[in-house]
Scaffold this motif. Structure first.
Motif, PDB file in Angstrom:
ATOM      1  N   HIS A   1      10.043  -4.671 -15.953  1.00  0.00           N
ATOM      2  CA  HIS A   1      10.562  -3.987 -14.757  1.00  0.00           C
ATOM      3  C   HIS A   1       9.631  -2.841 -14.372  1.00  0.00           C
ATOM      4  O   HIS A   1      10.025  -1.867 -13.755  1.00  0.00           O
ATOM      5  N   ALA A   2       8.342  -2.997 -14.707  1.00  0.00           N
ATOM      6  CA  ALA A   2       7.345  -1.981 -14.384  1.00  0.00           C
ATOM      7  C   ALA A   2       6.792  -2.133 -12.984  1.00  0.00           C
ATOM      8  O   ALA A   2       5.903  -1.386 -12.582  1.00  0.00           O
ATOM      9  N   GLY A   3       7.319  -3.102 -12.221  1.00  0.00           N
ATOM     10  CA  GLY A   3       6.767  -3.350 -10.896  1.00  0.00           C
ATOM     11  C   GLY A   3       5.642  -4.371 -10.965  1.00  0.00           C
ATOM     12  O   GLY A   3       5.243  -4.829 -12.036  1.00  0.00           O
ATOM     13  N   MET A   4       5.118  -4.726  -9.793  1.00  0.00           N
ATOM     14  CA  MET A   4       4.118  -5.783  -9.717  1.00  0.00           C
ATOM     15  C   MET A   4       2.882  -5.329  -8.964  1.00  0.00           C
ATOM     16  O   MET A   4       2.211  -6.122  -8.306  1.00  0.00           O
ATOM     17  N   GLY A   5       2.568  -4.039  -9.028  1.00  0.00           N
ATOM     18  CA  GLY A   5       1.316  -3.563  -8.452  1.00  0.00           C
ATOM     19  C   GLY A   5       0.137  -4.286  -9.091  1.00  0.00           C
ATOM     20  O   GLY A   5       0.232  -4.775 -10.222  1.00  0.00           O
ATOM     21  N   ALA A   6      -0.980  -4.345  -8.377  1.00  0.00           N
ATOM     22  CA  ALA A   6      -2.121  -5.143  -8.846  1.00  0.00           C
ATOM     23  C   ALA A   6      -2.564  -4.753 -10.248  1.00  0.00           C
ATOM     24  O   ALA A   6      -2.915  -5.620 -11.062  1.00  0.00           O
TER      25      ALA A   6
ATOM     26  N   ASN B   1       8.589  -5.903  -4.923  1.00  0.00           N
ATOM     27  CA  ASN B   1       9.027  -5.863  -3.526  1.00  0.00           C
ATOM     28  C   ASN B   1       8.759  -7.213  -2.869  1.00  0.00           C
ATOM     29  O   ASN B   1       8.200  -8.127  -3.485  1.00  0.00           O
ATOM     30  N   GLU B   2       9.147  -7.345  -1.626  1.00  0.00           N
ATOM     31  CA  GLU B   2       9.082  -8.634  -0.936  1.00  0.00           C
ATOM     32  C   GLU B   2       7.660  -9.192  -0.897  1.00  0.00           C
ATOM     33  O   GLU B   2       7.437 -10.379  -1.169  1.00  0.00           O
ATOM     34  N   LYS B   3       6.688  -8.338  -0.576  1.00  0.00           N
ATOM     35  CA  LYS B   3       5.302  -8.792  -0.491  1.00  0.00           C
ATOM     36  C   LYS B   3       4.776  -9.225  -1.856  1.00  0.00           C
ATOM     37  O   LYS B   3       4.120 -10.277  -1.982  1.00  0.00           O
ATOM     38  N   GLU B   4       5.049  -8.414  -2.883  1.00  0.00           N
ATOM     39  CA  GLU B   4       4.580  -8.739  -4.230  1.00  0.00           C
ATOM     40  C   GLU B   4       5.192 -10.041  -4.728  1.00  0.00           C
ATOM     41  O   GLU B   4       4.510 -10.864  -5.344  1.00  0.00           O
TER      42      GLU B   4
ATOM     43  N   TYR C   1      12.733 -13.854  -9.954  1.00  0.00           N
ATOM     44  CA  TYR C   1      12.296 -12.623  -9.295  1.00  0.00           C
ATOM     45  C   TYR C   1      13.492 -11.747  -8.931  1.00  0.00           C
ATOM     46  O   TYR C   1      14.529 -12.231  -8.470  1.00  0.00           O
ATOM     47  N   ILE C   2      13.309 -10.451  -9.139  1.00  0.00           N
ATOM     48  CA  ILE C   2      14.357  -9.473  -8.879  1.00  0.00           C
ATOM     49  C   ILE C   2      13.784  -8.366  -8.005  1.00  0.00           C
ATOM     50  O   ILE C   2      12.647  -7.924  -8.209  1.00  0.00           O
ATOM     51  N   ARG C   3      14.559  -7.937  -7.045  1.00  0.00           N
ATOM     52  CA  ARG C   3      14.186  -6.772  -6.249  1.00  0.00           C
ATOM     53  C   ARG C   3      14.806  -5.518  -6.848  1.00  0.00           C
ATOM     54  O   ARG C   3      15.493  -5.572  -7.862  1.00  0.00           O
ATOM     55  N   TYR C   4      14.568  -4.415  -6.215  1.00  0.00           N
ATOM     56  CA  TYR C   4      15.018  -3.131  -6.760  1.00  0.00           C
ATOM     57  C   TYR C   4      16.529  -3.108  -6.993  1.00  0.00           C
ATOM     58  O   TYR C   4      17.306  -3.607  -6.189  1.00  0.00           O
ATOM     59  N   ALA C   5      16.923  -2.509  -8.109  1.00  0.00           N
ATOM     60  CA  ALA C   5      18.336  -2.278  -8.405  1.00  0.00           C
ATOM     61  C   ALA C   5      18.485  -0.839  -8.883  1.00  0.00           C
ATOM     62  O   ALA C   5      17.651  -0.355  -9.652  1.00  0.00           O
ATOM     63  N   PRO C   6      19.517  -0.136  -8.432  1.00  0.00           N
ATOM     64  CA  PRO C   6      19.672   1.274  -8.824  1.00  0.00           C
ATOM     65  C   PRO C   6      19.822   1.467 -10.330  1.00  0.00           C
ATOM     66  O   PRO C   6      19.397   2.481 -10.876  1.00  0.00           O
TER      67      PRO C   6
END
Length: 309
Positions: A130-135, A164-167, A185-190
């Motif tokens: 859940h660290a994100g999908m930045g390059a 996010n949607e693009k990633e 795939y999961i988008r942001y969750a609080p």
């Protein structure tokens, strides 16, 4: 910038802090300009969260050595890399590792609601992040390694990614090219703890910027061992084969081998590695240790010898 300086001045007049703690370059620039224009003497400390070499020039010597009274690095490796030859070294610098709230991030059974939501069964082995999908996070490398492991006969597993949607669109395209049909795939969750509970093993394969990664430490606090690259302070998270696996940056073969290593563990061995991840978080990444370090550094930076801070 001048508008930001004026707004900060208003905040200062309202709160009258004894010390200012900046957490980024923009924060620092605002405070440095405010101090210079207003001739304010309030001490300022800066935390360096990313791995960055600061050029040794006149402005930086003035800003970092004169206008700031202390510097905090979140990991020993990150500080050592940032102080490479030719870079500016900083006075009154201390390593205070970032911690996580181990009472909030704690082991939990797999959440049946999230398992049903993402089509995960009790028998599925799940790798996730859940660290994100930045390059620089290199989730693409994990997908390539996963495809390699499956071609070599690894037993089936699932992959959970947050972005996010693009990633997500870019990653879905790569997954299709690799023939992977096991990615969720999961988008942001609080509050991510529900979906993180379904993960068996986490991963973070960054090869730049990352100093330590809160996300990695949160996963370990939840008793999730990691597959981690050996970039900068990430090596301070994982002890190879004790609470996870360390791999060379960019090494798909190494990641594939680590995937296979985890899949080959029996339930007892995986349980031990998972418990070790939690123990590392409790003893090393505990936010209480970070708070104690900050209190001590604040007192020293203010010239205090008491426990009044």
């Amino acid at each position: 910038m001048l508008g930001a300086v004026r707004r900060f001045g208003a905040i200062y007049r309202e709160w009258r802090p004894d010390l200012i703690h900046a957490n980024g370059s923009r924060d620092q620039n605002i405070v440095v300009l405010w101090k210079a224009l207003g001739k304010h003497g309030v001490p300022c400390i800066r935390t360096h969260h990313a791995v960055r070499n600061i050029p040794d020039n006149f402005y930086n010597r003035w800003a970092y050595r004169t206008m700031l009274q202390g510097h905090i690095y979140v990991g020993h490796s990150a500080r050592n890399i940032s102080w490479a030859e030719g870079s500016l070294t900083l006075p009154n610098a201390r390593v205070i590792p970032n911690g996580v709230d181990v009472r909030h991030w704690k082991p939990a059974p797999k959440d049946p609601e999230f398992m049903a939501k993402y089509g995960i069964t009790a028998g599925d082995f799940v790798f996730g992040s859940h660290a994100g999908m930045g390059a620089h996070k290199r989730t693409d490398l994990f997908l390539r390694a996963a495809a390699l492991a499956l071609r070599r006969g690894a037993r089936p597993f699932r992959i959970l990614l947050r972005g996010n949607e693009k990633e997500i669109a870019q990653s879905e395209q790569l997954a299709r090219e690799l023939g992977l049909q096991n990615v969720v795939y999961i988008r942001y969750a609080p509050d991510p703890r529900g979906y993180l509970s379904v993960i068996d093993v986490g991963f973070l394969l960054s090869e730049s910027i990352e100093a330590i990664s809160f996300a990695a430490r949160e996963l370990m606090a939840m008793s999730k061992p990691l597959i981690s690259s050996n970039y900068a302070g990430l090596v301070e998270n994982v002890d190879d084969r004790l609470n996870g696996r360390l791999v060379e940056c960019g090494d798909a073969e190494g990641v594939a081998e680590a995937i296979g290593w985890f899949l080959d563990l029996d339930a007892a061995a995986l349980g031990e590695v998972s418990r070790n991840a939690r123990l590392k978080a409790e003893h090393v990444f505990n936010a209480d240790h970070q708070i104690g370090g900050l209190r001590s550094f604040y007192r020293a930076s203010l010239g205090l010898s008491t426990s009044s801070v």
